[in-house]
Motif scaffolding. Structure first.
Motif, mmCIF file in Angstrom:
data_model
loop_
_atom_site.group_PDB
_atom_site.id
_atom_site.type_symbol
_atom_site.label_atom_id
_atom_site.label_comp_id
_atom_site.label_asym_id
_atom_site.label_seq_id
_atom_site.Cartn_x
_atom_site.Cartn_y
_atom_site.Cartn_z
ATOM 1 N N SER A 28 0.810 -1.232 0.000
ATOM 2 C CA SER A 28 0.000 0.000 0.000
ATOM 3 C C SER A 28 0.838 1.275 0.000
ATOM 4 O O SER A 28 0.331 2.351 -0.279
ATOM 5 C CB SER A 28 -0.920 0.029 1.224
ATOM 6 O OG SER A 28 -0.155 0.226 2.409
ATOM 7 N N ASN A 29 2.137 1.172 0.345
ATOM 8 C CA ASN A 29 2.892 2.426 0.531
ATOM 9 C C ASN A 29 4.155 2.527 -0.328
ATOM 10 O O ASN A 29 5.015 3.361 -0.070
ATOM 11 C CB ASN A 29 3.245 2.607 2.018
ATOM 12 C CG ASN A 29 4.132 1.469 2.526
ATOM 13 O OD1 ASN A 29 4.371 0.500 1.802
ATOM 14 N ND2 ASN A 29 4.619 1.590 3.736
ATOM 15 N N ASP A 31 6.851 0.724 -0.641
ATOM 16 C CA ASP A 31 8.191 0.286 -0.221
ATOM 17 C C ASP A 31 8.553 -1.085 -0.817
ATOM 18 O O ASP A 31 9.611 -1.635 -0.522
ATOM 19 C CB ASP A 31 8.329 0.273 1.310
ATOM 20 C CG ASP A 31 7.443 -0.770 1.975
ATOM 21 O OD1 ASP A 31 6.664 -1.439 1.265
ATOM 22 O OD2 ASP A 31 7.543 -0.933 3.207
ATOM 23 N N ASP A 35 1.672 -5.415 2.723
ATOM 24 C CA ASP A 35 1.402 -4.997 4.098
ATOM 25 C C ASP A 35 -0.086 -5.129 4.417
ATOM 26 O O ASP A 35 -0.896 -5.465 3.549
ATOM 27 C CB ASP A 35 1.900 -3.563 4.315
ATOM 28 C CG ASP A 35 1.467 -2.646 3.175
ATOM 29 O OD1 ASP A 35 0.267 -2.632 2.865
ATOM 30 O OD2 ASP A 35 2.343 -1.967 2.565
ATOM 31 N N MET A 80 7.066 -3.139 9.177
ATOM 32 C CA MET A 80 7.040 -3.361 7.733
ATOM 33 C C MET A 80 5.616 -3.654 7.240
ATOM 34 O O MET A 80 5.239 -3.315 6.122
ATOM 35 C CB MET A 80 7.925 -4.579 7.504
ATOM 36 C CG MET A 80 8.328 -4.834 6.130
ATOM 37 S SD MET A 80 9.452 -6.249 6.204
ATOM 38 C CE MET A 80 8.278 -7.538 5.963
HETATM 39 CA CA CA Z 1 4.517 -1.837 2.113
#
Ligand code: CA
Ligand code: TEU
Length: 544
Positions: A28-29, A31, A35, A80
């Motif tokens: 979702s972010n 990285d 997650d 994380m």
């Molecule tokens: Ca993530």
């Protein structure tokens, strides 16, 4: 318990469970790592698929030496993956869609970074010392020659205490000492804490290895195993309406009856692997490849189906996060990918037990053939070094890795034909399978001929027709070298499943089902006589 209550409390007997490997599901972010918020964003997809519960591989705090199967805090979420609040939201949002969340409990070992172990290694007098398994010794002389699953000896020296600790997996996964009642109590309190948060159940990692006795070289099925399990169940699971499933590589039917006794004294069901190891050289490792003995496969399924009927409960699965993709393994991931993926689904989902779908299986996702630098799994990387040292050729080792690496299951979920298969907007932690442009959810949801729709239908049938959960099993044509056929019967109905497990058209000696038998699902559009089964053809008929 009266009949109706018993039926409700055993909701998992007609349920289908979906396994999520969080780091590979949805990011979702940006990285590059999946997650919890990613999972929340895909709950509508899961609701559409129709599953009843999600088994989440570990999301607790962990240094990620073994992707979360090395837990350093059982009561917190790894940053994380998100926060405890994200986890609570996931439980709540899933609940709104009638999906229960099953957590993965890793109780055989913790991380060496868990504060218990940090304390335990300080001195022999430390109150946590006995939470782990130690043997006195002299540096350099190991207590015995036991080996760890991910390479090297099962013993590691700690100078501060002048002792070795025992680890069945990596050095960063010290084994917990279940003989210690205080440790067991801490574990029960932790489980009850999660239960109070509303989780729907637990999957118990390598549960048959908790009662180890290294002096006798016993790892699986130690003498006190079922005593521990009964205590665990009494102190935790039995207090709530939970589903529990124990991973047990060493289970036999007799042992499975103990694990999953209908009296609920241990667990709801067992997750055993007898069918899984068949295509390896007997007595060797999974890396030593052999063809699948098809008759043996049928014999194993038939034995478990009859053996547990009315006496226990089994899991039904082809895949998990440790196994290669089934369509590449026992199906055909080329010309007949769609047909064979559906055939394998139809075959499995007609059986008695609780089916598990591993993320991407419902799309017919396949194995990968990467260069060694592109693999991430600790087991694969160790194996590579170990076999090269032993003198295997690089080609040979890579052939084993391509066929069996756990990373086959861990490549990112293929959501769309966009960048990185729609898994992340960043750089994925492991390379995406290059076939995502053809194989992805976007293309399959809403297409009634897709592998996805086949799974979706099978899930609905299990909920709709009690014979799927209840019926008894009979194998047909046990000696046939290509056809897997069986019936399931209860008082009201009869289910017939006929599958061609080969890439050839074969003659089927079964009689054409009479008019009372309705074709529930098949994997070819044009109907044909049952006497001729096309490559990987599968049919499921129901009379009710
Ligand atoms: Ca993530
Ligand atoms: O796996 C159990 C196990 O025995 C594995 O070592 C398995 O044999 C291997 O993956 C197949 O080659 C469980 C988890 O499912 C796995 O992911 C963990 O690595 C392991 O326990 C340790 O916690």
């Amino acid at each position: 318990m009266d009949k109706e209550k018993e039926r409700q409390s055993q909701w998992w007997k007609s349920a289908v469970i979906y396994q999520i490997y969080p780091r590979s599901f949805a990011d979702s972010n940006g990285d590059g790592i999946g997650d919890l918020r990613g999972i929340i964003s895909k709950l509508d997809y899961l609701e559409n698929l129709g599953i009843d519960a999600v088994w989440l591989s570990p999301v607790c705090k962990s240094p990620q030496d073994d992707n979360g199967y090395d837990i350093s805090d059982y009561q917190d979420i790894d940053p994380m993956f998100g926060t405890l609040e994200d986890m609570e939201e996931l439980i709540r949002e899933a609940g709104k869609r009638h999906i229960r969340i099953i957590m993965d409990l890793v109780l055989n070992h913790s991380s060496d970074e868990h504060h218990w172990f940090q304390e335990a290694r300080k001195s022999r007098e430390n109150p946590y010392h006995d939470y782990y398994v130690w043997r006195d010794g002299v540096e350099g002389i190991l207590p015995n020659d036991m080996r760890a699953a991910f390479g090297g000896p099962a013993w590691e020296w700690v100078p501060e205490v002048r002792q070795y600790y025992f680890h069945q997996f990596s050095v960063k996964q010290p084994d917990l000492n279940w003989e210690n009642p205080r440790l067991r109590r801490e574990i029960y309190d932790m489980i009850n804490w999660w239960t109070a948060k509303g989780v729907g159940g637990f999957r118990l990692d390598v549960i048959d290895q908790i009662a180890k006795e290294p002096d006798k070289k016993i790892t699986n099925n130690g003498p006190r195993l079922h005593e521990y399990l009964r205590e665990l169940s009494r102190e935790t699971f039995q207090k709530a309406d939970l589903v529990t499933v124990g991973e047990a590589w060493g289970a036999t039917i007799e042992l499975a009856k103990l694990y999953s006794n209908p009296d609920n004294s241990e667990l709801s069901m067992v997750f055993q692997f007898e069918h899984i190891g068949l295509d390896q050289v007997e007595g060797k490792e999974k890396w030593d490849l052999a063809p699948l003995p098809f008759l043996k496969l049928k014999e194993v399924f038939a034995r478990w189906q009859s053996g547990l009927h009315g006496k226990g409960w089994n899991s039904l699965f082809w895949n998990n996060h440790d196994l290669p993709r089934i369509v590449s393994r026992w199906g055909n991931d080329g010309e007949y990918r769609v047909e064979s993926a559906k055939m394998l689904a139809i075959l499995l989902h007609g059986l008695q037990g609780t089916p598990y779908i591993y993320q991407g299986e419902e799309l017919g996702m396949t194995n990968v053939q990467y260069e060694i630098e592109e693999y991430r799994d600790i087991e694969t990387l160790h194996l590579y070094e170990e076999r090269l040292e032993k003198g295997y050729s690089r080609e040979e080792v890579m052939r084993s890795i391509h066929a069996r690496s756990r990373d086959n299951a861990r490549t990112p979920m293929q959501w769309s034909d966009g960048d990185n298969a729609g898994f992340t907007e960043g750089e994925p932690w492991i390379k995406v399978n290059p076939n995502y442009r053809q194989i992805n959810a976007g293309r399959q949801v809403g297409d009634e001929d897709s592998v996805f729709s086949c799974y979706r239908n099978l899930i609905r049938f299990r909920r709709e027709y009690p014979v799927f959960a209840r019926g008894d099993f009979q194998m047909l044509l046990p000696e046939d070298e290509s056809i897997f056929a069986y019936t399931r019967e209860d008082e009201d109905s009869r289910l017939l499943v006929v599958c061609n497990f080969s890439g050839r058209t074969v003659h089927c000696p079964l009689e054409e089902p009479d008019d009372s038998m309705r074709l529930l699902i098949g994997n070819y559009r044009e109907k044909g006589p049952i006497s001729t089964l096309r490559p990987y053809e599968a049919r499921m008929y129901l009379n009710s």
